[in-house]
Design a protein around this motif. Structure first.
Motif, PDB file in Angstrom:
ATOM      1  N   GLY A  41       0.827  -1.205   0.000  1.00 60.60           N
ATOM      2  CA  GLY A  41       0.000   0.000   0.000  1.00 60.60           C
ATOM      3  C   GLY A  41       0.859   1.252   0.000  1.00 60.60           C
ATOM      4  O   GLY A  41       2.028   1.225  -0.404  1.00 60.60           O
ATOM      5  N   PRO A  54      -0.310  -2.841   9.652  1.00 64.46           N
ATOM      6  CA  PRO A  54      -0.788  -2.316   8.374  1.00 64.46           C
ATOM      7  C   PRO A  54      -2.235  -2.722   8.067  1.00 64.46           C
ATOM      8  O   PRO A  54      -2.678  -3.804   8.467  1.00 64.46           O
ATOM      9  CB  PRO A  54       0.162  -2.959   7.351  1.00 64.46           C
ATOM     10  N   PHE A  55      -2.943  -1.861   7.389  1.00 62.44           N
ATOM     11  CA  PHE A  55      -4.299  -2.146   6.880  1.00 62.44           C
ATOM     12  C   PHE A  55      -5.240  -2.730   7.942  1.00 62.44           C
ATOM     13  O   PHE A  55      -5.790  -3.818   7.765  1.00 62.44           O
ATOM     14  CB  PHE A  55      -4.225  -3.064   5.646  1.00 62.44           C
ATOM     15  N   HIS A 154      -6.224   1.085  -4.949  1.00 60.18           N
ATOM     16  CA  HIS A 154      -6.051   1.093  -3.501  1.00 60.18           C
ATOM     17  C   HIS A 154      -7.401   0.763  -2.852  1.00 60.18           C
ATOM     18  O   HIS A 154      -8.433   1.318  -3.259  1.00 60.18           O
ATOM     19  CB  HIS A 154      -5.567   2.471  -3.043  1.00 60.18           C
TER      20      HIS A 154
HETATM   21  N1  URA Z   1      -3.670   2.686   3.549  1.00 62.92           N
HETATM   22  C1  URA Z   1      -2.450   2.224   3.210  1.00 62.92           C
HETATM   23  O1  URA Z   1      -1.944   2.518   2.151  1.00 62.92           O
HETATM   24  N2  URA Z   1      -1.820   1.452   4.062  1.00 62.92           N
HETATM   25  C2  URA Z   1      -2.323   1.078   5.239  1.00 62.92           C
HETATM   26  O2  URA Z   1      -1.652   0.337   5.958  1.00 62.92           O
HETATM   27  C3  URA Z   1      -3.611   1.550   5.559  1.00 62.92           C
HETATM   28  C4  URA Z   1      -4.267   2.360   4.714  1.00 62.92           C
END
Ligand code: URA
Ligand code: SF4
Length: 196
Positions: A41, A54-55, A154
């Protein structure tokens, strides 16, 4: 300590760029070191900064849902970002920040040796392949050197655009069908090949 754990510890204490001053936590990559794919990401957001993972916010939910629909367990893949610290107000990380943080990502890729790198959105597309306009190129398989990349949008882009949810979900399904083909030593067709 294994090599990924070593990177993680270095990311946690890193002060190499300005983003260290405003972060709550660095966000190292997370997942299975034997994964066939690395998802990349842009940068941690508010929830990631808070939880050091992450995420894990709204975009992360979209990614998890897409994985589930492709019958893939999140803990079986590896997920990381171009920069490991949250930019203030979620601005796009600048060139200096991306370049400074690049070493960690390079090491993650070297250790995991993914069959395919899944590029999530424009910042990763631009940083890894010099590309732009991901909506035009998404769904494509790219080869650069000996590495394959699969391009998609994304997951955050799907939060306010319901139509893009099926785009993301279908792309992730395609990604794993490509991985299955590669594992069976079948030939997959590359859409774009970078010569340099
Ligand atoms: N957006 C991203 O690009 N990375 C993340 O870890 C969370 C949101
Ligand atoms: Fe270090 Fe990367 Fe965080 Fe910058 S963004 S402080 S280079 S870990």
């Amino acid at each position: 300590m294994n090599r990924l754990e070593e990177i993680k510890q270095n990311v946690i204490k890193c002060t190499k760029c300005e983003l260290c001053k405003t972060r709550t936590n660095s966000v190292p990559g997370k997942g299975n070191f034997q994964s066939e794919v690395i998802f990349i990401g842009e940068a941690p957001g508010r929830n990631e900064d808070k939880n050091a993972e992450p995420f894990v916010g709204a975009a992360g939910k979209k990614l998890s849902a897409a994985l589930e629909l492709a019958d893939v367990r999140r803990e079986d893949v590896y997920i990381t970002n171009i920069v490991k610290c949250r930019p203030p107000n979620n601005r796009v990380p600048n060139t200096l920040e991306r370049d400074t943080c690049k070493e960690y990502l390079k090491e993650e890729i070297t250790i995991i040796k993914p069959k395919i790198i899944c590029v999530l959105g424009n910042t990763a597309f631009n940083s890894l392949l010099g590309g732009s306009e991901i909506t035009k190129y998404r769904g494509k398989l790219v080869k650069k050197g000996n590495q394959l990349y699969f391009l998609t949008i994304h997951p955050a882009a799907t939060i306010y655009n319901q139509e893009l949810i099926s785009t993301l979900n279908n792309d992730i399904k395609k990604l794993f069908s490509l991985i299955r083909e590669l594992k069976n030593n079948n030939i997959v067709s590359v859409d774009i090949e970078y010569t340099s």
